[in-house]
Design an enzyme around this catalytic site. Structure first.
Site, mmCIF file in Angstrom:
data_model
loop_
_atom_site.group_PDB
_atom_site.id
_atom_site.type_symbol
_atom_site.label_atom_id
_atom_site.label_comp_id
_atom_site.label_asym_id
_atom_site.label_seq_id
_atom_site.Cartn_x
_atom_site.Cartn_y
_atom_site.Cartn_z
ATOM 1 N N HIS A 235 0.713 -1.202 0.246
ATOM 2 C CA HIS A 235 -0.154 -0.091 0.260
ATOM 3 C C HIS A 235 0.437 0.952 -0.240
ATOM 4 C CE1 HIS A 235 -2.954 3.165 1.501
ATOM 5 N NE2 HIS A 235 -3.754 2.186 1.097
ATOM 6 N N ARG A 256 -5.839 10.166 -0.936
ATOM 7 C CA ARG A 256 -5.331 10.318 -2.744
ATOM 8 C C ARG A 256 -6.803 10.073 -4.058
ATOM 9 N NH1 ARG A 256 -3.138 5.419 -4.507
ATOM 10 N NH2 ARG A 256 -3.566 4.281 -2.177
#
Ligand SMILES: Cc1cc2nc3c(=O)[nH]c(=O)nc-3n(C[C@H](O)[C@H](O)[C@H](O)COP(=O)(O)OP(=O)(O)OC[C@H]3O[C@@H](n4cnc5c(N)ncnc54)[C@H](O)[C@@H]3O)c2cc1C
Length: 548
Positions: A235, A256
């Site tokens: 990740h 994000r």
């Protein structure tokens, strides 16, 4: 002193997969004697509880199973086991209803009362079911309550150490009570491994730390077959908090998605170089790799990470949409609302694992595997939201299969050599905690985000040496013994990952080889590892969807 317990079904591991298996088996027959062994505490351990984002399921009439399936296969870079992936997609909606109606979970709602579904990376439709950003707690708390209301026997803080063999089949497992060092033999007609993988073999990782590849190592020692072990997901945004166990803890992808930016130590928005179109919305593998390369090139942050900056999104927006993330950062002295936060790629999830069929059977009679211990569903990359769905779907299927399997069967005559597992004497050996750190650094540096053939070969030699040393560590306390057992299992899993990574001479999904940076269609294959040391590269079976 060894306690002995006889059961119909033994479940090792109590995350989403383990608990769903137990509840499903019990629903088929209330008479079944089911034992759950869990290394941590019931409802409090494992990663299902840590699920923030949510659970993918097709619930909206404008969405379709075919779309979810295609997203999963494309996300998996075409090497998923397509029948496993189809089962995931097909049963995920049913299980959501079951979680609400039977277990008592309640997921977020739209104003019209339908279940709210949000967007997640890699998906062509907003299909992620959630309860705020604490979805895992909602699921696990309710599953735990259902287990507590039943007659299922739960052995907490008991770790599975070895599978028992008898009459040519797996007949239960030897457990170790980690509070007092007592060994327990559980003889069972069917045994499920659902211990949730071993991504914690890396220096920076996100899963709960008690998970140490135990299920996979037990299956390996018993002679199971594994698939695509090189596929390990990183990740991109794990927190960096020095030596704290919080290092690697995730800042969720939604940040994000909402527009947070990534900068290197020089203040450059480096994703402009790697993926100018998608920038920070590129997939997990692309961002993790880009970040890793920036850090390796000496352009990292002071703590050898990169910076995530969400401050331009505004205080109100962040507080309203990411309260958990704001709080998590504040807990560790970071100000997500107004400042940059230091993050790093973090080992997150194993896509590879024990080879299973759609009913969670393995190559070993009497042994079943579900959840992250199993391989094949996600191919080379797991989509966010498909992990917990996998555990719930295949956990349920394993429970159904095992309940059928045990009907009319006798317990096998298992041979138990408990003495092999008594705590060895001696306090002269090296420190197992330090050895574990060495392992984590080795995996991070040589079998990590960016891999090279030479590094993988030298990692394999170093892993062999670690495997010898771990048998001679100082285990004069229970925590030290536990740490040595953890390290030994992680080494077994680490060797499979490194071996498989060396075999796959291409880059695909989460597996990136600097010496073979492109994907190669000749490698549309699954790497099947056998415990006798042999392997086969099998062409992927495109039973439903073929690459264009
Ligand atoms: C921080 C984080 C966030 C995530 N967010 C999402 C998300 O939003 N959506 C999504 O789909 N997926 C997410 N995932 C992935 C998801 O959590 C996993 O795919 C899934 O929960 C795995 O379920 P499991 O049942 O296989 O294992 P787990 O839930 O991890 O449970 C493993 C169990 O096995 C026990 N155990 C371990 N070793 C032994 C042993 N030797 N003996 C007995 N018991 C043992 C553990 O104590 C634990 O009870 C996330 C993962 C993390 C780490």
């Amino acid at each position: 002193m060894t306690e002995e317990i006889d059961a119909d079904i033994l479940i090792v591991g109590a995350g989403g997969a383990g608990l769903l298996a137990a509840l499903h088996a019990l629903e088929i027959s209330r008479k079944l004697k089911i034992v759950i062994a869990v290394k941590g505490l019931l409802g409090q351990s494992g990663c299902t509880r840590m699920v923030q984002g949510g659970y993918n399921a097709v619930l909206n009439p404008n969405d379709s199973l075919d779309r979810h399936f295609a997203d999963t296969i494309k996300g998996g870079a075409w090497i998923n086991h397509q029948e496993l992936a189809w089962k995931l997609v097909e049963e995920a909606p049913r299980r959501i209803i079951e979680l609400e109606n039977k277990a008592g979970c309640l997921f977020d709602r739209n104003p019209d009362g339908t279940i709210h579904q949000k967007a997640f990376a890699g998906q062509s439709f907003d299909r992620t079911v959630h309860r705020g950003d604490l979805t895992g707690i909602e699921i696990m708390s309710n599953l735990r309550d259902s287990i507590l209301e039943s007659d299922i026997r739960v052995l907490q803080e008991c770790r599975g150490v070895e599978l028992l063999n008898g009459d040519g089949r797996i007949g239960g497992a030897l457990l170790l009570d980690i509070r007092n060092g007592r060994l327990i033999v559980v003889r069972a007609k069917a045994t499920l491994l659902a211990t949730g993988g071993g991504a914690t073999m890396y220096r920076i990782s996100s899963p709960s730390l008690e998970k140490s590849g135990d299920g996979m190592a037990m299956a390996y020692r018993a002679g199971a077959t594994f698939v695509d072990m090189e596929m390990l997901q990183f990740h991109p945004t794990g927190l960096l908090v020095g030596d704290s166990i919080a290092t690697g803890g995730l800042l969720e992808e939604g940040l994000r998605g909402a527009g947070a930016r990534l900068y290197n130590g020089l203040g450059e928005r480096f994703m402009e170089r790697y993926d100018p179109n998608k920038l920070e919305r590129a997939t997990r593998d692309v961002i993790s790799r880009s970040s890793y390369l920036e850090i390796a090139a000496g352009r990292g942050s002071p703590a050898n990470g990169i910076f995530l900056d969400a401050s331009h999104l505004g205080e109100d927006f962040l507080k309203e949409n990411f309260p958990g993330m704001v709080e998590r950062c504040a807990d560790y002295g970071f100000d997500l609302l107004h400042d940059r936060v230091e993050v790093s790629p973090s080992a997150h999830y194993q896509m590879g694992g024990v080879r299973i069929d759609v009913d969670c059977r393995t190559s070993l009679e009497g042994l079943f595997v579900a959840g992250e211990d199993a391989g094949g569903v996600h191919g080379a990359n797991r989509l966010g939201g498909n992990g917990v769905a996998d555990s719930i779907v295949f956990g349920g299927r394993a429970g159904d299969t095992m309940a059928d399997y045990v009907l009319g069967r006798e317990l096998s005559k298992t041979q138990v050599d408990g003495s092999r597992w008594e705590r060895p004497d001696g306090s002269n050996g090296e420190n197992p905690f330090a050895l574990r750190k060495e392992l984590e650094n080795l995996m991070w540096e040589k079998v990590g985000v960016v891999r090279r053939g030479g590094d993988l070969e030298s990692a394999l030699a170093e892993l062999e040496a670690l495997a010898e040393r771990v048998d001679r560590t100082n285990v004069d306390s229970l925590p030290a013994w536990n740490a040595a057992l953890d390290a030994a299992n992680l080494i077994v899993v680490g060797k499979m990952v490194a071996r498989s990574a060396l075999i796959r001479s291409e880059s695909r999904g989460a597996h990136f080889r600097e010496d073979f940076p492109s994907s190669d269609s000749a490698w549309l294959k699954n790497i099947v590892l056998k415990p006798d040391g042999s392997f086969e590269c099998e062409p992927v079976c495109f039973s439903r969807l073929t690459p264009l």
